[in-house]
Design a protein around this motif. Structure first.
Motif, PDB file in Angstrom:
ATOM      1  N   LEU A 115       0.793  -1.222   0.000  1.00 38.44           N
ATOM      2  CA  LEU A 115       0.000   0.000   0.000  1.00 38.44           C
ATOM      3  C   LEU A 115       0.831   1.281   0.000  1.00 38.44           C
ATOM      4  O   LEU A 115       0.309   2.353  -0.288  1.00 38.44           O
ATOM      5  CB  LEU A 115      -0.925   0.003   1.224  1.00 38.44           C
ATOM      6  N   THR A 116       2.116   1.170   0.331  1.00 34.13           N
ATOM      7  CA  THR A 116       2.951   2.366   0.421  1.00 34.13           C
ATOM      8  C   THR A 116       3.192   2.951  -0.974  1.00 34.13           C
ATOM      9  O   THR A 116       3.541   2.213  -1.899  1.00 34.13           O
ATOM     10  CB  THR A 116       4.304   2.032   1.073  1.00 34.13           C
ATOM     11  N   PRO A 117       3.000   4.249  -1.151  1.00 39.29           N
ATOM     12  CA  PRO A 117       3.268   4.864  -2.462  1.00 39.29           C
ATOM     13  C   PRO A 117       4.692   4.597  -2.927  1.00 39.29           C
ATOM     14  O   PRO A 117       5.636   4.614  -2.125  1.00 39.29           O
ATOM     15  CB  PRO A 117       3.041   6.355  -2.195  1.00 39.29           C
ATOM     16  N   ARG A 118       4.833   4.376  -4.218  1.00 39.02           N
ATOM     17  CA  ARG A 118       6.143   4.031  -4.757  1.00 39.02           C
ATOM     18  C   ARG A 118       7.158   5.144  -4.529  1.00 39.02           C
ATOM     19  O   ARG A 118       8.355   4.887  -4.337  1.00 39.02           O
ATOM     20  CB  ARG A 118       6.012   3.710  -6.248  1.00 39.02           C
ATOM     21  N   ALA A 119       6.699   6.380  -4.538  1.00 32.18           N
ATOM     22  CA  ALA A 119       7.620   7.491  -4.305  1.00 32.18           C
ATOM     23  C   ALA A 119       8.259   7.391  -2.923  1.00 32.18           C
ATOM     24  O   ALA A 119       9.428   7.734  -2.737  1.00 32.18           O
ATOM     25  CB  ALA A 119       6.898   8.810  -4.468  1.00 32.18           C
ATOM     26  N   VAL A 120       7.477   6.911  -1.946  1.00 30.70           N
ATOM     27  CA  VAL A 120       8.011   6.751  -0.586  1.00 30.70           C
ATOM     28  C   VAL A 120       8.984   5.587  -0.543  1.00 30.70           C
ATOM     29  O   VAL A 120      10.078   5.683   0.031  1.00 30.70           O
ATOM     30  CB  VAL A 120       6.859   6.540   0.421  1.00 30.70           C
ATOM     31  N   LEU A 121       8.598   4.465  -1.158  1.00 36.99           N
ATOM     32  CA  LEU A 121       9.503   3.318  -1.193  1.00 36.99           C
ATOM     33  C   LEU A 121      10.806   3.669  -1.901  1.00 36.99           C
ATOM     34  O   LEU A 121      11.880   3.176  -1.533  1.00 36.99           O
ATOM     35  CB  LEU A 121       8.827   2.139  -1.903  1.00 36.99           C
ATOM     36  N   GLY A 122      10.697   4.525  -2.912  1.00 39.20           N
ATOM     37  CA  GLY A 122      11.884   4.904  -3.657  1.00 39.20           C
ATOM     38  C   GLY A 122      12.947   5.558  -2.799  1.00 39.20           C
ATOM     39  O   GLY A 122      14.141   5.466  -3.105  1.00 39.20           O
ATOM     40  N   LEU A 123      12.521   6.204  -1.716  1.00 41.63           N
ATOM     41  CA  LEU A 123      13.485   6.829  -0.816  1.00 41.63           C
ATOM     42  C   LEU A 123      14.358   5.796  -0.116  1.00 41.63           C
ATOM     43  O   LEU A 123      15.460   6.111   0.345  1.00 41.63           O
ATOM     44  CB  LEU A 123      12.745   7.674   0.229  1.00 41.63           C
ATOM     45  N   LEU A 124      13.866   4.551  -0.029  1.00 38.33           N
ATOM     46  CA  LEU A 124      14.609   3.480   0.633  1.00 38.33           C
ATOM     47  C   LEU A 124      15.582   2.774  -0.296  1.00 38.33           C
ATOM     48  O   LEU A 124      16.437   2.016   0.164  1.00 38.33           O
ATOM     49  CB  LEU A 124      13.631   2.448   1.209  1.00 38.33           C
ATOM     50  N   LEU A 132       0.909  -5.937 -10.852  1.00 39.54           N
ATOM     51  CA  LEU A 132       1.139  -6.253  -9.441  1.00 39.54           C
ATOM     52  C   LEU A 132       0.845  -5.033  -8.571  1.00 39.54           C
ATOM     53  O   LEU A 132       0.887  -3.894  -9.051  1.00 39.54           O
ATOM     54  CB  LEU A 132       2.590  -6.687  -9.239  1.00 39.54           C
ATOM     55  N   PRO A 133       0.554  -5.244  -7.266  1.00 37.88           N
ATOM     56  CA  PRO A 133       0.330  -4.096  -6.368  1.00 37.88           C
ATOM     57  C   PRO A 133       1.496  -3.110  -6.388  1.00 37.88           C
ATOM     58  O   PRO A 133       1.301  -1.897  -6.333  1.00 37.88           O
ATOM     59  CB  PRO A 133       0.181  -4.761  -4.991  1.00 37.88           C
ATOM     60  N   GLN A 134       2.713  -3.654  -6.412  1.00 40.36           N
ATOM     61  CA  GLN A 134       3.907  -2.827  -6.622  1.00 40.36           C
ATOM     62  C   GLN A 134       4.549  -3.315  -7.915  1.00 40.36           C
ATOM     63  O   GLN A 134       5.288  -4.293  -7.930  1.00 40.36           O
ATOM     64  CB  GLN A 134       4.886  -2.948  -5.446  1.00 40.36           C
ATOM     65  N   PRO A 135       4.255  -2.693  -9.047  1.00 41.89           N
ATOM     66  CA  PRO A 135       4.752  -3.204 -10.330  1.00 41.89           C
ATOM     67  C   PRO A 135       6.250  -2.963 -10.506  1.00 41.89           C
ATOM     68  O   PRO A 135       6.824  -2.078  -9.862  1.00 41.89           O
ATOM     69  CB  PRO A 135       3.950  -2.395 -11.353  1.00 41.89           C
ATOM     70  N   PRO A 136       6.892  -3.749 -11.361  1.00 41.71           N
ATOM     71  CA  PRO A 136       8.297  -3.460 -11.682  1.00 41.71           C
ATOM     72  C   PRO A 136       8.423  -2.103 -12.342  1.00 41.71           C
ATOM     73  O   PRO A 136       7.508  -1.643 -13.026  1.00 41.71           O
ATOM     74  CB  PRO A 136       8.677  -4.598 -12.644  1.00 41.71           C
ATOM     75  N   GLU A 137       9.562  -1.469 -12.112  1.00 44.80           N
ATOM     76  CA  GLU A 137       9.810  -0.159 -12.696  1.00 44.80           C
ATOM     77  C   GLU A 137      11.120  -0.149 -13.462  1.00 44.80           C
ATOM     78  O   GLU A 137      12.056  -0.890 -13.128  1.00 44.80           O
ATOM     79  CB  GLU A 137       9.867   0.920 -11.604  1.00 44.80           C
ATOM     80  N   ARG A 138      11.187   0.704 -14.462  1.00 51.58           N
ATOM     81  CA  ARG A 138      12.423   0.851 -15.211  1.00 51.58           C
ATOM     82  C   ARG A 138      13.517   1.427 -14.320  1.00 51.58           C
ATOM     83  O   ARG A 138      13.253   2.292 -13.470  1.00 51.58           O
ATOM     84  CB  ARG A 138      12.223   1.783 -16.405  1.00 51.58           C
ATOM     85  N   VAL A 139      14.719   0.960 -14.522  1.00 53.48           N
ATOM     86  CA  VAL A 139      15.884   1.538 -13.861  1.00 53.48           C
ATOM     87  C   VAL A 139      16.487   2.559 -14.809  1.00 53.48           C
ATOM     88  O   VAL A 139      16.857   2.228 -15.944  1.00 53.48           O
ATOM     89  CB  VAL A 139      16.922   0.452 -13.519  1.00 53.48           C
ATOM     90  N   ARG A 140      16.553   3.793 -14.366  1.00 49.35           N
ATOM     91  CA  ARG A 140      17.054   4.872 -15.223  1.00 49.35           C
ATOM     92  C   ARG A 140      18.529   4.648 -15.535  1.00 49.35           C
ATOM     93  O   ARG A 140      19.344   4.468 -14.619  1.00 49.35           O
ATOM     94  CB  ARG A 140      16.863   6.219 -14.534  1.00 49.35           C
ATOM     95  N   PRO A 141      18.917   4.604 -16.801  1.00 49.34           N
ATOM     96  CA  PRO A 141      20.324   4.343 -17.150  1.00 49.34           C
ATOM     97  C   PRO A 141      21.220   5.518 -16.816  1.00 49.34           C
ATOM     98  O   PRO A 141      20.774   6.648 -16.697  1.00 49.34           O
ATOM     99  CB  PRO A 141      20.258   4.104 -18.665  1.00 49.34           C
ATOM    100  N   LEU A 142      22.504   5.214 -16.681  1.00 50.42           N
ATOM    101  CA  LEU A 142      23.511   6.258 -16.480  1.00 50.42           C
ATOM    102  C   LEU A 142      24.299   6.429 -17.766  1.00 50.42           C
ATOM    103  O   LEU A 142      24.526   5.483 -18.488  1.00 50.42           O
ATOM    104  CB  LEU A 142      24.454   5.869 -15.346  1.00 50.42           C
TER     105      LEU A 142
END
Length: 272
Positions: A230-239, A262-272
């Motif tokens: 249930l935690t917003p992805r933006a919040v999880l992203g801080l971890l 999925l409840p927390q779907p996979p996300e793209r990893v931003r390339p460097l």
């Protein structure tokens, strides 16, 4: 002192011979791969860093051809004795994989990069042998994970080489600390030739979907799963910078996950 290859790794790392644990890891790997690209039936799959072969044996049950590669000769002997009829085991260095260009449909590289002398060269070789529409599974330890996974000492991977050596010696764990972890940023740079999807939070939030129910057992596990779901992805992203292990799926060409949302779907990893 220059780093040397970790030969005979299974002889001094008992976890490599924990069959039940390795097979549970294999179930998670297969579930992630199948969510991303569908069935592995009819495909050629390679396990880079296969050691005693438990994960390769599980991969063989769902694919057409399975290859296991390692420099761990004692581990490979054990693997060939038990699983040689189902898996083709090869003693080989990850920096010079003995396969033609574009010949492998799926590669698994699970918690290996920190043990090799030149992980960038291994990643380049996997890019070479992977088919254009192939998929690479990556289990990647994080340098900023608080508890070091091999020696169970907090903040060990944060330390400079000499300080880390003194730390493991002080606790009687080893003569020196060999492993070299990277931060999330360093891992993104290592995978810059690939298109990468992050499955870390999907696996943590819905472990039963990825054969990982043992991650969060009991009542506390139910609470943890609910919170993660249930935690917003933006919040999880801080971890993310402190997550101890990342689960990534990489491709040579842009591709989308094929599985259900999925409840927390996979996300793209931003390339460097």
């Amino acid at each position: 002192m220059a780093r040397q290859k970790q030969l005979e790794y299974s002889e001094f790392q008992a976890a490599m011979l924990d069959e039940a644990k390795r097979r549970r890891k294999a179930a998670k790997i297969i579930a992630v791969l199948e969510h991303f690209r569908g069935s592995l039936a009819g495909l050629t799959v390679g396990d880079v860093g296969c050691s005693a072969g438990f994960i390769a044996d599980e991969l063989a049950a769902v694919s057409k051809h399975t290859l296991g590669v390692d420099i761990d000769v004692p581990g490979l002997r054990k693997a060939a004795d038990r699983f040689g009829e189902r898996v083709a085991f090869v003693c080989g260095d990850g920096t010079a994989l003995p396969f033609p260009d574009g010949s492998v449909d799926v590669l698994v590289f699970n918690h290996i990069y920190e043990h090799v002398v030149d992980p960038d060269a291994v990643v380049a070789e996997m890019h070479r042998v992977l088919a254009d529409d192939g998929v690479l599974y990556l289990g990647l330890g994080n340098k900023l994970g608080i508890m070091e996974p091999h020696y169970k000492l907090p903040f060990l991977s944060y330390l400079p080489e000499r300080a880390a050596d003194r730390y493991v010696r002080a606790f009687g764990k080893a003569d020196h600390y060999y492993e070299r972890f990277r931060t999330r940023r360093g891992l993104r740079r290592m995978l810059r030739a690939f298109h990468v999807w992050d499955y870390t939070f999907p696996v943590l939030a819905t472990p039963e979907r990825f054969a990982g129910g043992e991650l969060f057992p009991g009542v506390l596990g139910k609470i943890a799963r609910a919170v993660l779901g249930l935690t917003p992805r933006a919040v999880l992203g801080l971890l993310l910078p402190l997550v101890p292990t990342y689960i990534w799926v990489a491709t040579k060409r842009p591709a989308l996950p094929a599985g259900a949302r999925l409840p927390q779907p996979p996300e793209r990893v931003r390339p460097l």
